[in-house]
Design an enzyme around this catalytic site. Structure first.
Site, mmCIF file in Angstrom:
data_model
loop_
_atom_site.group_PDB
_atom_site.id
_atom_site.type_symbol
_atom_site.label_atom_id
_atom_site.label_comp_id
_atom_site.label_asym_id
_atom_site.label_seq_id
_atom_site.Cartn_x
_atom_site.Cartn_y
_atom_site.Cartn_z
ATOM 1 N N ILE A 61 -20.101 13.557 -47.775
ATOM 2 C CA ILE A 61 -20.729 14.618 -46.935
ATOM 3 C C ILE A 61 -20.766 15.827 -47.826
ATOM 4 C CG2 ILE A 61 -21.770 15.917 -44.857
ATOM 5 C CD1 ILE A 61 -19.976 13.251 -43.166
ATOM 6 N N PRO A 62 -21.372 15.920 -48.666
ATOM 7 C CA PRO A 62 -21.371 16.944 -49.595
ATOM 8 C C PRO A 62 -21.833 17.764 -48.864
ATOM 9 C CG PRO A 62 -22.399 15.262 -50.987
ATOM 10 C CD PRO A 62 -22.370 14.893 -49.636
ATOM 11 N N HIS A 63 -21.300 19.548 -48.816
ATOM 12 C CA HIS A 63 -21.574 20.530 -47.891
ATOM 13 C C HIS A 63 -20.856 21.620 -48.506
ATOM 14 C CE1 HIS A 63 -17.965 19.209 -46.217
ATOM 15 N NE2 HIS A 63 -17.697 20.696 -45.910
ATOM 16 N N GLY A 64 -20.994 23.095 -48.592
ATOM 17 C CA GLY A 64 -20.498 24.193 -49.575
ATOM 18 C C GLY A 64 -19.611 24.623 -49.009
#
Length: 144
Positions: A61-64
């Site tokens: 779950i890539p996120h900033g």
């Protein structure tokens, strides 16, 4: 979920050769659909350097980063399936990528909904087997 996860945000059966390419791909969808400014993608890569967004069960779950909040224009999701998998390091293979951009604390609610869907291995398999984007949307909509 239906307002933040639209067919335009979903890509099925992609082939991605590296973790960086995978993160740039899901971030690129968030950017092209107007959820984030382009610099958010770099912050997604930054986040990955600090701590892996690999969650187990073939899911990442890539996120900033926290500092990237200013780059989020609107809460949104991107979903990408990679049936052949992409190596996220340490032998962790990812087949389902879910990119997140959340205004304020909205990402926390989204994460809990994603966790409900992805806690069941059979749901992950249904997403990976999905033939249409609507199938993916309905799987995520069922948790509401």
């Amino acid at each position: 979920m239906s307002t933040i996860l639209k067919p335009e945000n979903i890509e099925l059966n992609q082939t991605l050769s590296s973790k960086e390419e995978a993160i740039r791909y899901v971030g690129g969808i968030l950017h092209s659909e107007g959820y984030v400014s382009e610099d958010y993608i770099d912050s997604m890569l930054e986040r990955e350097e600090v701590t892996s967004t690999y969650m187990g069960n073939y899911v990442a779950i890539p996120h900033g980063t926290e500092n990237a909040k200013k780059s989020v224009l609107e809460t949104g999701l991107s979903v990408v399936t990679v049936p052949e998998g992409v190596d996220f390091g340490d032998g962790n293979i990812v087949k389902l990528l879910i990119g997140i951009a959340g205004k304020g604390d909205e990402h926390l609610e989204i994460l809990s909904q994603i966790a409900l869907v992805c806690s069941e291995e059979e749901n992950i398999q249904k997403i990976l087997d999905a033939q249409t984007k609507d199938e993916v949307i309905s799987l995520f909509s069922e948790v509401n």
